[in-house]
Structure formats: C-alpha cells, structure tokens
Scaffold this motif. Sequence first.
Motif, mmCIF file in Angstrom:
data_model
loop_
_atom_site.group_PDB
_atom_site.id
_atom_site.type_symbol
_atom_site.label_atom_id
_atom_site.label_comp_id
_atom_site.label_asym_id
_atom_site.label_seq_id
_atom_site.Cartn_x
_atom_site.Cartn_y
_atom_site.Cartn_z
ATOM 1 N N CYS A 120 -44.333 6.556 -31.444
ATOM 2 C CA CYS A 120 -44.327 7.900 -30.879
ATOM 3 C C CYS A 120 -45.506 8.705 -31.426
ATOM 4 O O CYS A 120 -46.201 9.383 -30.688
ATOM 5 C CB CYS A 120 -43.012 8.580 -31.188
ATOM 6 N N LEU A 121 -45.750 8.621 -32.751
ATOM 7 C CA LEU A 121 -46.872 9.334 -33.344
ATOM 8 C C LEU A 121 -48.186 8.818 -32.776
ATOM 9 O O LEU A 121 -49.074 9.592 -32.458
ATOM 10 C CB LEU A 121 -46.863 9.202 -34.859
ATOM 11 N N LYS A 122 -48.322 7.499 -32.651
ATOM 12 C CA LYS A 122 -49.549 6.938 -32.090
ATOM 13 C C LYS A 122 -49.803 7.494 -30.698
ATOM 14 O O LYS A 122 -50.921 7.884 -30.376
ATOM 15 C CB LYS A 122 -49.460 5.419 -32.007
ATOM 16 N N LEU A 123 -48.780 7.530 -29.869
ATOM 17 C CA LEU A 123 -48.955 8.014 -28.504
ATOM 18 C C LEU A 123 -49.327 9.490 -28.492
ATOM 19 O O LEU A 123 -50.190 9.908 -27.726
ATOM 20 C CB LEU A 123 -47.691 7.772 -27.685
ATOM 21 N N LYS A 124 -48.715 10.284 -29.359
ATOM 22 C CA LYS A 124 -49.061 11.702 -29.438
ATOM 23 C C LYS A 124 -50.521 11.868 -29.845
ATOM 24 O O LYS A 124 -51.237 12.696 -29.303
ATOM 25 C CB LYS A 124 -48.160 12.420 -30.440
ATOM 26 N N LEU A 125 -50.972 11.075 -30.811
ATOM 27 C CA LEU A 125 -52.360 11.162 -31.237
ATOM 28 C C LEU A 125 -53.303 10.804 -30.099
ATOM 29 O O LEU A 125 -54.296 11.473 -29.874
ATOM 30 C CB LEU A 125 -52.611 10.232 -32.428
ATOM 31 N N ILE A 164 -59.257 9.280 -38.755
ATOM 32 C CA ILE A 164 -59.590 7.885 -39.046
ATOM 33 C C ILE A 164 -58.290 7.091 -39.046
ATOM 34 O O ILE A 164 -57.328 7.465 -39.725
ATOM 35 C CB ILE A 164 -60.294 7.755 -40.414
ATOM 36 N N TYR A 165 -58.263 6.017 -38.253
ATOM 37 C CA TYR A 165 -57.118 5.102 -38.235
ATOM 38 C C TYR A 165 -57.587 3.779 -38.810
ATOM 39 O O TYR A 165 -58.584 3.209 -38.360
ATOM 40 C CB TYR A 165 -56.617 4.883 -36.804
ATOM 41 N N LEU A 166 -56.876 3.285 -39.816
ATOM 42 C CA LEU A 166 -57.179 1.987 -40.414
ATOM 43 C C LEU A 166 -55.936 1.113 -40.420
ATOM 44 O O LEU A 166 -54.845 1.578 -40.743
ATOM 45 C CB LEU A 166 -57.663 2.153 -41.859
ATOM 46 N N LEU A 167 -56.111 -0.130 -40.063
ATOM 47 C CA LEU A 167 -55.090 -1.160 -40.228
ATOM 48 C C LEU A 167 -55.780 -2.241 -41.051
ATOM 49 O O LEU A 167 -56.696 -2.903 -40.560
ATOM 50 C CB LEU A 167 -54.631 -1.703 -38.875
ATOM 51 N N GLN A 168 -55.390 -2.367 -42.313
ATOM 52 C CA GLN A 168 -56.108 -3.232 -43.252
ATOM 53 C C GLN A 168 -55.142 -3.923 -44.202
ATOM 54 O O GLN A 168 -53.998 -3.504 -44.348
ATOM 55 C CB GLN A 168 -57.105 -2.403 -44.076
ATOM 56 N N ALA A 169 -55.626 -4.964 -44.871
ATOM 57 C CA ALA A 169 -54.843 -5.635 -45.908
ATOM 58 C C ALA A 169 -54.653 -4.654 -47.067
ATOM 59 O O ALA A 169 -55.624 -4.102 -47.586
ATOM 60 C CB ALA A 169 -55.544 -6.898 -46.381
ATOM 61 N N LEU A 217 -54.552 12.201 -45.891
ATOM 62 C CA LEU A 217 -53.687 11.153 -45.356
ATOM 63 C C LEU A 217 -52.478 11.813 -44.706
ATOM 64 O O LEU A 217 -51.719 12.508 -45.374
ATOM 65 C CB LEU A 217 -53.248 10.206 -46.472
ATOM 66 N N ILE A 218 -52.298 11.609 -43.395
ATOM 67 C CA ILE A 218 -51.175 12.263 -42.711
ATOM 68 C C ILE A 218 -50.056 11.299 -42.346
ATOM 69 O O ILE A 218 -48.937 11.726 -42.087
ATOM 70 C CB ILE A 218 -51.631 13.044 -41.454
ATOM 71 N N GLU A 219 -50.336 10.007 -42.350
ATOM 72 C CA GLU A 219 -49.292 9.021 -42.039
ATOM 73 C C GLU A 219 -49.734 7.667 -42.563
ATOM 74 O O GLU A 219 -50.898 7.286 -42.425
ATOM 75 C CB GLU A 219 -49.075 8.957 -40.523
ATOM 76 N N GLU A 220 -48.802 6.932 -43.182
ATOM 77 C CA GLU A 220 -49.103 5.588 -43.688
ATOM 78 C C GLU A 220 -47.822 4.772 -43.670
ATOM 79 O O GLU A 220 -46.745 5.279 -43.981
ATOM 80 C CB GLU A 220 -49.658 5.687 -45.114
ATOM 81 N N SER A 221 -47.927 3.509 -43.251
ATOM 82 C CA SER A 221 -46.767 2.621 -43.235
ATOM 83 C C SER A 221 -47.227 1.178 -43.246
ATOM 84 O O SER A 221 -48.410 0.880 -43.065
ATOM 85 C CB SER A 221 -45.914 2.882 -41.986
ATOM 86 N N VAL A 228 -53.350 6.966 -40.933
ATOM 87 C CA VAL A 228 -54.188 7.945 -40.235
ATOM 88 C C VAL A 228 -54.561 9.029 -41.242
ATOM 89 O O VAL A 228 -53.691 9.579 -41.927
ATOM 90 C CB VAL A 228 -53.463 8.581 -39.031
ATOM 91 N N TRP A 229 -55.860 9.319 -41.302
ATOM 92 C CA TRP A 229 -56.381 10.419 -42.096
ATOM 93 C C TRP A 229 -56.928 11.482 -41.150
ATOM 94 O O TRP A 229 -57.511 11.155 -40.120
ATOM 95 C CB TRP A 229 -57.507 9.951 -42.997
#
Length: 198
Positions: free
Chosen positions: A4-9, A136-141, A171-175, A194-195
């Motif tokens: 839901c957050l991704k779609l809103k962004l 900034i969106y990061l998906l990382q190890a 940093l506004i969201e991390e999981s 997401v930052w």
Amino acid sequence: MNNCLKLKLFLYFKTVLFSGELTGSGSGFQVEVLKKMYPDLTVLCFDLPAPLYLCEHYLSQVLGDHSIVPSSRTLGVTSLEEVVEKGKVHLLGNWQFPLLKTFPFHLFWNAASFGEMEPDIVQNYLSYIQDSCRYIYLLQARNGKESTKSSWVVTPIRFSDYEAMLSSFSLIEESDAFDAHRRMSQSGGYFQAVWQKV
C-alpha cells in the motif's frame, strides 16, 4: 514496506531513476511492471553496456519501441534535458550517471546491485543524486554480499553504511524484503527502505 505504501509513493512520482534490477542487472522486469501500472511514469535506466542492451531489447518488446528512448539517442548527450521525454523509458550508460547531478527527479531506485560494489563506489554513485532527488528506494543485502572470488567484493556494504551515506535524507520506512512467497534470505537477508530528502 507494505505494498500500500509503495503504491501511494508511486502515485506521487513522475520521474523515476533505475539503477540495476532485482532480477538481474538491466533485465527490465521492474521497469516493465511499473510502466504498465503507471503508463505516464518517466524512467531513466542506467547500466553497463551489455545489460543495458538486453534491457533495451526486452523493454522494446514488452512496451513497444514508441515507449523507449534508446541508447543510440542518449549515447552522446551532455545534458539529460536534451533527451528526456515525459512518459518514456530512457536507456543510458552507467558512465553517464554524473549527468544526474543537476537533473531534478523524484525517486532513485536501486535493487540489489549496490551489493556488488565496494562502499566507496556506492558513495560515488549516491553523491551524484543526493542533491537532485526527493526519495531513495533501496532493496539490498542487509549485511552485504559475501566476498567470493566471483563477486570481487572485498568490503561488503551494509545497511549502516547506507544510513551514514544518506545523512541528508530521513529513513521513512524499512523492512525485510520478500520474493513473491518468501522472505529473501540470500546473503543473510535483504532489506527494502525508503529515504526522504530532509
């Protein structure tokens, strides 16, 4: 981060910068999905020559040539304003990344390719975009990729490194990151975060 957050962004963003792909650098799968969900999205894809060629070919097939600004048109540009067309996908070489320093855009997106680099190289890439983007969106190890003879990563980059490098962002969201049906567990687990520019 929940979907839901991704779609809103994404409803807010108009220009997205892609650097690397979760499914393999330059594959174009994430760009395809986002362009089909948000046809008016303007996307700038940066990659090494071989993956860029594959990404361009793939996206031309799935989105149509009319949706693509090919690398043959972007190769010699000295300013992104020369080639950026609203609502299209633009293919650019990784050596053109410095052009972003003065080009405003909404979101920088990097999925799983920074882990293949040393922290100082990642810092260099981030230095070009920090003054130009809002998010900034990061998906990382989370703990960096393992150092092996094939990866050539001597010093793995960790979540704490990203936090330090993005000091002008909040940093506004991390999981934890998930594949379609399970938590991504390779390399000790992945995060997505997401930052936002402060």
